[in-house]
Design a protein around this motif. Structure first.
Motif, PDB file in Angstrom:
ATOM      1  N   LEU A 129       5.866   1.226 -10.043  1.00 56.31           N
ATOM      2  CA  LEU A 129       5.829   0.447 -11.282  1.00 56.31           C
ATOM      3  C   LEU A 129       6.797  -0.735 -11.236  1.00 56.31           C
ATOM      4  CD1 LEU A 129       5.586   3.384 -13.834  1.00 56.31           C
ATOM      5  CD2 LEU A 129       3.756   1.839 -13.124  1.00 56.31           C
ATOM      6  N   GLY A 130       7.950  -0.543 -10.607  1.00 55.48           N
ATOM      7  CA  GLY A 130       8.877  -1.658 -10.451  1.00 55.48           C
ATOM      8  C   GLY A 130       8.300  -2.751  -9.562  1.00 55.48           C
ATOM      9  N   TRP A 131       7.646  -2.349  -8.470  1.00 57.54           N
ATOM     10  CA  TRP A 131       7.017  -3.305  -7.558  1.00 57.54           C
ATOM     11  C   TRP A 131       5.883  -4.065  -8.239  1.00 57.54           C
ATOM     12  CZ3 TRP A 131       7.047  -6.255  -3.476  1.00 57.54           C
ATOM     13  CH2 TRP A 131       5.861  -6.634  -2.858  1.00 57.54           C
ATOM     14  N   TRP A 132       5.025  -3.341  -8.970  1.00 56.56           N
ATOM     15  CA  TRP A 132       3.911  -4.010  -9.650  1.00 56.56           C
ATOM     16  C   TRP A 132       4.423  -4.991 -10.692  1.00 56.56           C
ATOM     17  CZ3 TRP A 132       0.976   1.210 -10.739  1.00 56.56           C
ATOM     18  CH2 TRP A 132       0.463   1.693  -9.536  1.00 56.56           C
ATOM     19  N   SER A 133       5.459  -4.599 -11.425  1.00 59.08           N
ATOM     20  CA  SER A 133       6.028  -5.498 -12.433  1.00 59.08           C
ATOM     21  C   SER A 133       6.599  -6.751 -11.771  1.00 59.08           C
ATOM     22  CB  SER A 133       7.121  -4.780 -13.224  1.00 59.08           C
ATOM     23  OG  SER A 133       6.601  -3.670 -13.926  1.00 59.08           O
ATOM     24  N   ALA A 134       7.295  -6.560 -10.648  1.00 61.95           N
ATOM     25  CA  ALA A 134       7.857  -7.709  -9.930  1.00 61.95           C
ATOM     26  C   ALA A 134       6.753  -8.627  -9.431  1.00 61.95           C
ATOM     27  CB  ALA A 134       8.716  -7.221  -8.764  1.00 61.95           C
ATOM     28  N   CYS A 135       5.660  -8.044  -8.916  1.00 64.58           N
ATOM     29  CA  CYS A 135       4.537  -8.851  -8.429  1.00 64.58           C
ATOM     30  C   CYS A 135       3.903  -9.646  -9.564  1.00 64.58           C
ATOM     31  CB  CYS A 135       3.479  -7.947  -7.785  1.00 64.58           C
ATOM     32  SG  CYS A 135       3.944  -7.326  -6.156  1.00 64.58           S
ATOM     33  N   LEU A 136       3.778  -9.022 -10.725  1.00 67.10           N
ATOM     34  CA  LEU A 136       3.186  -9.712 -11.865  1.00 67.10           C
ATOM     35  C   LEU A 136       4.042 -10.914 -12.272  1.00 67.10           C
ATOM     36  CD1 LEU A 136       0.892  -9.700 -13.923  1.00 67.10           C
ATOM     37  CD2 LEU A 136       2.247  -8.165 -15.344  1.00 67.10           C
ATOM     38  N   ALA A 175       0.829  -1.207   0.000  1.00 69.31           N
ATOM     39  CA  ALA A 175       0.000   0.000   0.000  1.00 69.31           C
ATOM     40  C   ALA A 175       0.861   1.254   0.000  1.00 69.31           C
ATOM     41  CB  ALA A 175      -0.927  -0.009   1.206  1.00 69.31           C
ATOM     42  N   LEU A 176       1.936   1.254   0.793  1.00 60.40           N
ATOM     43  CA  LEU A 176       2.813   2.419   0.865  1.00 60.40           C
ATOM     44  C   LEU A 176       3.547   2.665  -0.450  1.00 60.40           C
ATOM     45  CD1 LEU A 176       4.333   1.945   4.443  1.00 60.40           C
ATOM     46  CD2 LEU A 176       2.634   3.654   3.716  1.00 60.40           C
ATOM     47  N   LEU A 177       3.877   1.593  -1.163  1.00 63.34           N
ATOM     48  CA  LEU A 177       4.533   1.742  -2.457  1.00 63.34           C
ATOM     49  C   LEU A 177       3.573   2.202  -3.540  1.00 63.34           C
ATOM     50  CD1 LEU A 177       6.829  -1.431  -2.529  1.00 63.34           C
ATOM     51  CD2 LEU A 177       7.559   0.934  -2.252  1.00 63.34           C
ATOM     52  N   SER A 178       2.314   1.763  -3.454  1.00 58.04           N
ATOM     53  CA  SER A 178       1.347   2.008  -4.523  1.00 58.04           C
ATOM     54  C   SER A 178       0.643   3.354  -4.401  1.00 58.04           C
ATOM     55  CB  SER A 178       0.296   0.893  -4.535  1.00 58.04           C
ATOM     56  OG  SER A 178       0.897  -0.370  -4.714  1.00 58.04           O
ATOM     57  N   TRP A 179       0.301   3.744  -3.186  1.00 60.07           N
ATOM     58  CA  TRP A 179      -0.584   4.894  -3.006  1.00 60.07           C
ATOM     59  C   TRP A 179      -0.032   6.203  -3.572  1.00 60.07           C
ATOM     60  CZ3 TRP A 179      -5.145   6.557  -2.896  1.00 60.07           C
ATOM     61  CH2 TRP A 179      -5.460   7.815  -2.392  1.00 60.07           C
ATOM     62  N   GLU A 224       5.722  14.108 -13.769  1.00 61.71           N
ATOM     63  CA  GLU A 224       7.156  13.826 -13.799  1.00 61.71           C
ATOM     64  C   GLU A 224       7.468  12.476 -13.161  1.00 61.71           C
ATOM     65  OE1 GLU A 224       9.476  15.431 -15.233  1.00 61.71           O
ATOM     66  OE2 GLU A 224       8.513  17.318 -15.762  1.00 61.71           O
ATOM     67  N   ARG A 225       8.415  11.780 -13.773  1.00 57.83           N
ATOM     68  CA  ARG A 225       8.859  10.503 -13.220  1.00 57.83           C
ATOM     69  C   ARG A 225       9.725  10.782 -11.994  1.00 57.83           C
ATOM     70  NH1 ARG A 225      11.965   5.535 -16.199  1.00 57.83           N
ATOM     71  NH2 ARG A 225      10.208   5.736 -17.575  1.00 57.83           N
ATOM     72  N   GLY A 226       9.327  10.244 -10.850  1.00 56.89           N
ATOM     73  CA  GLY A 226      10.080  10.426  -9.620  1.00 56.89           C
ATOM     74  C   GLY A 226      10.271   9.098  -8.927  1.00 56.89           C
ATOM     75  N   LEU A 227      10.760   9.153  -7.697  1.00 57.12           N
ATOM     76  CA  LEU A 227      11.035   7.940  -6.954  1.00 57.12           C
ATOM     77  C   LEU A 227       9.773   7.116  -6.751  1.00 57.12           C
ATOM     78  CD1 LEU A 227      13.058   6.212  -5.413  1.00 57.12           C
ATOM     79  CD2 LEU A 227      12.572   7.590  -3.372  1.00 57.12           C
ATOM     80  N   GLY A 245      11.414  -6.748 -12.571  1.00 60.31           N
ATOM     81  CA  GLY A 245      10.682  -5.551 -12.186  1.00 60.31           C
ATOM     82  C   GLY A 245      11.541  -4.305 -12.293  1.00 60.31           C
ATOM     83  N   ALA A 246      12.795  -4.399 -11.839  1.00 59.35           N
ATOM     84  CA  ALA A 246      13.703  -3.254 -11.945  1.00 59.35           C
ATOM     85  C   ALA A 246      14.001  -2.919 -13.403  1.00 59.35           C
ATOM     86  CB  ALA A 246      14.998  -3.550 -11.193  1.00 59.35           C
ATOM     87  N   ASP A 247      14.196  -3.948 -14.221  1.00 57.21           N
ATOM     88  CA  ASP A 247      14.478  -3.727 -15.635  1.00 57.21           C
ATOM     89  C   ASP A 247      13.289  -3.093 -16.351  1.00 57.21           C
ATOM     90  OD1 ASP A 247      16.300  -4.257 -17.994  1.00 57.21           O
ATOM     91  OD2 ASP A 247      14.502  -5.337 -18.643  1.00 57.21           O
ATOM     92  N   ALA A 248      12.074  -3.370 -15.883  1.00 54.85           N
ATOM     93  CA  ALA A 248      10.875  -2.813 -16.514  1.00 54.85           C
ATOM     94  C   ALA A 248      10.842  -1.295 -16.439  1.00 54.85           C
ATOM     95  CB  ALA A 248       9.621  -3.396 -15.858  1.00 54.85           C
ATOM     96  N   VAL A 249      11.434  -0.715 -15.398  1.00 53.31           N
ATOM     97  CA  VAL A 249      11.394   0.748 -15.249  1.00 53.31           C
ATOM     98  C   VAL A 249      12.744   1.407 -15.480  1.00 53.31           C
ATOM     99  CG1 VAL A 249       9.414   0.740 -13.710  1.00 53.31           C
ATOM    100  CG2 VAL A 249      11.697   0.553 -12.740  1.00 53.31           C
ATOM    101  N   LEU A 250      13.832   0.653 -15.406  1.00 55.27           N
ATOM    102  CA  LEU A 250      15.165   1.237 -15.534  1.00 55.27           C
ATOM    103  C   LEU A 250      15.919   0.759 -16.760  1.00 55.27           C
ATOM    104  CD1 LEU A 250      16.329   0.836 -11.812  1.00 55.27           C
ATOM    105  CD2 LEU A 250      15.436   2.912 -12.892  1.00 55.27           C
ATOM    106  N   GLY A 251      15.327  -0.162 -17.512  1.00 54.32           N
ATOM    107  CA  GLY A 251      16.043  -0.832 -18.596  1.00 54.32           C
ATOM    108  C   GLY A 251      16.601   0.111 -19.651  1.00 54.32           C
ATOM    109  N   ARG A 252      17.881  -0.087 -19.995  1.00 51.90           N
ATOM    110  CA  ARG A 252      18.538   0.655 -21.073  1.00 51.90           C
ATOM    111  C   ARG A 252      18.145   0.028 -22.399  1.00 51.90           C
ATOM    112  NH1 ARG A 252      24.269   0.514 -23.062  1.00 51.90           N
ATOM    113  NH2 ARG A 252      24.887   2.659 -23.560  1.00 51.90           N
TER     114      ARG A 252
END
Length: 362
Positions: free
Chosen positions: A71-78, A44-48, A62-65, A112-119
């Motif tokens: 988005l990284g957490w949701w991707s990892a959960c999926l 909840a704290l990550l999503s809200w 703007e993309r922030g922390l 999940g990390a690659d989904a949001v940070l991938g080069r």
């Protein structure tokens, strides 16, 4: 309550339901494993924070922390949810419990990390052209697509992608549409960044549907002012070692501005042709006109797909030409997954890419 407020309320509700469903298997398993509700609280704290600032499916905050974390957490959960059954079966078959679940968790977090940070990956492909003149043997064409310059893709990031392509010392470089997300705020920025593209025979671009979510004419003027040639239902002849290559581009299909016949009007007899067409659905028409190579984008490779199965993605809902290289007879199509995103700035199973196509004689 206004209709706009009602629509926004429904969107927030839908977003909350979808993200809850995505996280549910992983969160329930972690709650069971720890015997505490702490994982649900962390989720909840990550999503809200991210959900609270959403305004529409195409929001451009703007993309922030908070964006990276959510988005990284949701991707990892999926990913973890997909791995639940095979991991459980592996444990049942005798694989150590801790090792099995630890491996699945680590894999989910990495993806999940690659989904949001991938080069962006650099994709290299060879296209064999029947009757290719000797002077064009080994001719290398770079492609960048679906930049979607905006709050999630600032000018500095586009300039970094441009530098990667320039370092390859290409013969030709192409930009296949959707240069901005929408609005006028990043038109000059993307023109400046893409204006840095360098190749022996120049840099060429075509328009995509998002490029008319602003004043398209102003965008074209800015791109050309910074050195790009924007092909809108037209083409140009490139001479190399006594051989001719025809480079053509069509305008946007979504607003019915495209005219392939007009784009090919000045094509020399027998000259191999490279067509820039943002929408890959033009490929059958390009094949009917004996175009050797069509370069497209538009699909983002689905942006959300099954990791390891590149053509099984959300792009299946809009086209049969989802990503990668296709061939029909003597005609080829390359659908670039693009480097930017639409909506949430995350890619799962459809990594961003830059492409280099090398022409070889069949």
């Amino acid at each position: 309550m206004s209709s706009r407020a009602r629509l926004q309320g429904r969107f927030h509700l839908l977003a909350a339901v979808l993200t809850t469903l995505v996280q549910l298997p992983a969160v329930l398993w972690l709650c069971w494993l720890t015997r505490t509700p702490l994982p649900a609280l962390v989720a909840a704290l990550l999503s809200w924070p991210y959900l609270r600032q959403l305004r529409s499916p195409w929001q451009t905050t703007e993309r922030g922390l908070s964006t990276y974390l959510a988005l990284g957490w949701w991707s990892a959960c999926l990913v973890f949810g997909v791995l639940l059954v095979p991991t459980a079966l592996a444990v049942r078959a005798g694989f150590p419990f801790g090792a099995a679940w630890g491996l699945s968790g680590a894999l989910a977090l990495i993806v999940g990390a690659d989904a949001v940070l991938g080069r962006p990956r650099l994709r290299r492909r060879v296209v064999r052209v029947e009757g290719l003149p000797a002077g064009l043997e080994g001719y290398r064409i770079g492609q960048i697509s679906d930049v979607h310059c905006g709050p999630h893709v600032p000018e500095e990031r586009v300039a970094a992608w441009v530098s990667r392509l320039n370092a390859l010392e290409l013969d030709l470089v192409t930009v296949t549409g959707d240069l901005i997300t929408h609005g006028s705020s990043h038109v000059e920025a993307v023109a400046r960044a893409l204006g840095g593209l360098r190749a022996r025979d120049g840099a060429f671009a075509c328009m995509g549907n998002h490029d008319y979510f602003t004043d398209g004419e102003y965008l074209v003027r800015q791109l050309e002012r910074h050195g790009l040639t924007v092909l809108r239902n037209e083409g140009t002849v490139i001479e190399r070692n006594g051989a001719s290559l025809y480079v053509a581009g069509v305008d946007d299909t979504w607003t019915s501005r495209h005219d392939l016949a007009r784009a090919l009007r000045d094509r020399p007899e027998g000259a191999p042709t490279v067509l820039l067409a943002h929408d890959p659905d033009l490929f059958p028409e390009a094949q009917a006109r004996a175009i050797e190579l069509t370069l497209s984008g538009h699909t983002h490779g689905g942006q959300l797909g099954v990791p390891g199965v590149p053509r099984l993605s959300l792009a299946r809902f809009i086209t049969v030409w989802t990503a990668g290289l296709y061939r029909r007879g003597r005609s080829w199509l390359y659908v670039n997954r693009g480097v930017g995103t639409t909506g949430p700035p995350a890619r799962l199973g459809a990594p961003p890419e830059l492409a280099v196509i090398t022409l070889r004689r069949a």
